[in-house]
Design a protein around this motif. Structure first.
Motif: not given
Length: 302
Positions: A43-54
């Motif tokens: 849970d280290a990718l911020g408020a929008k993890p899927i967007t960060a992964l994208l």
């Protein structure tokens, strides 16, 4: 020698031995994906993890694409012919990150495929990215030894479309970045360096520290102009302000300076290898007689 199984481990060479170069490349290809997966799990990718992964997978697809295009110039400049062994692996890594990038977009759209299709059709930057991914898929499917033999002389022509795919990928990167285009500008500058090396080879120009230095300076200047033009068109910022920001070094290091640094590393590498070859330390040992090269290594380097 017994024939290798159809699906040999990617870190083994044609003789079935572990290749240090291929193993290192394989681990390097996995590392960004594993890091992103670990950051998501923690849970280290911020408020929008899927967007960060994208965004992360898309950025790594571009980086690995540039690395795959760097194989041929580095083979010539650094006198490192063995790099050809990892070019296909790098190309397939680009495809893997690109496909994951698309799948994450589907997840981001809550698996509503009609919406995914509608967005790809109606948003130009998504259309461009999807066309680039289709091109990568075709190149990936035709990268096997069997397809190389089947396509014959058409194979090199088909795989030269990677340059068009790279341009489409960079345009997609620019358009989705919107405000801060520092990363797309840098990778476009790197692409200009790579294309400059190929142009020198095609024109028969000598590849030496002096000509490579000139290419580095030219690519950096074009990169600075490209950044200024982009901001001028996209946001109305006067080009003179952007260009002056490039001169604020080292207070702010703009992409053009990084491109220059990357370009300067190449003539330094070339000079070191030339000196090693002259002293005899860098000369390859005579290779023993061996069977004809497999089809994928016999094809002219793109």
């Amino acid at each position: 020698m017994p024939a290798l199984p159809a699906f040999s481990a990617p870190w083994r060479d044609r003789a079935g031995r572990v290749s240090g170069l291929k193993l290192a490349t394989f681990l390097f290809a996995l590392a960004p994906g594993l890091w992103l997966a670990g950051a998501y799990a923690a849970d280290a990718l911020g408020a929008k993890p899927i967007t960060a992964l994208l965004h992360g997978t898309g950025e790594w697809a571009v980086r690995f694409l540039m690395l795959s295009l760097a194989v041929t110039p580095l083979r010539r400049i650094a006198h490192a012919p063995k790099l050809i062994l990892v070019r296909r692996m790098l190309g397939l890594t680009v495809l893997a990150y690109g496909l994951i990038h698309l799948m994450l977009y589907v997840v981001d759209q809550n698996f509503v495929l009609t919406k995914v299709v509608s967005e790809i059709v109606s948003r130009i930057y998504l259309t461009i990215g999807f066309v680039a991914l289709l091109g990568l898929t075709v190149l990936g499917i035709t990268s096997t030894d069997g397809m190389i033999r089947r396509l014959g002389k058409a194979w090199p022509r088909l795989h030269k479309t990677v340059y068009v795919i790279a341009i489409l990928g960079l345009i997609h990167y620019f358009l989705q970045a919107k405000i801060d285009v520092s990363d797309p500008v840098f990778w476009t500058g790197a692409f200009l360096l790579l294309m400059g090396h190929r142009a020198m080879q095609r024109l028969g120009w000598p590849t030496n520290p002096l000509t490579l230095l000139g290419l580095a300076v030219a690519a950096a200047l074009v990169t600075a102009l490209l950044e200024a033009a982009w901001y001028g068109v996209a946001s109305g910022i006067p080009a003179s302000l952007v260009l002056s920001a490039n001169l604020d070094f080292p207070e702010t290091i703009r992409p053009a300076w990084w491109v220059l640094a990357l370009g300067l590393a190449v003539p330094m590498l070339n000079a070191v290898r030339a000196r090693m070859d002259k002293s005899g330390r860098g000369k390859p040992k005579p290779a023993p007689a061996m069977r004809p090269a497999p089809a994928r290594e016999a094809v002219a380097a793109r």
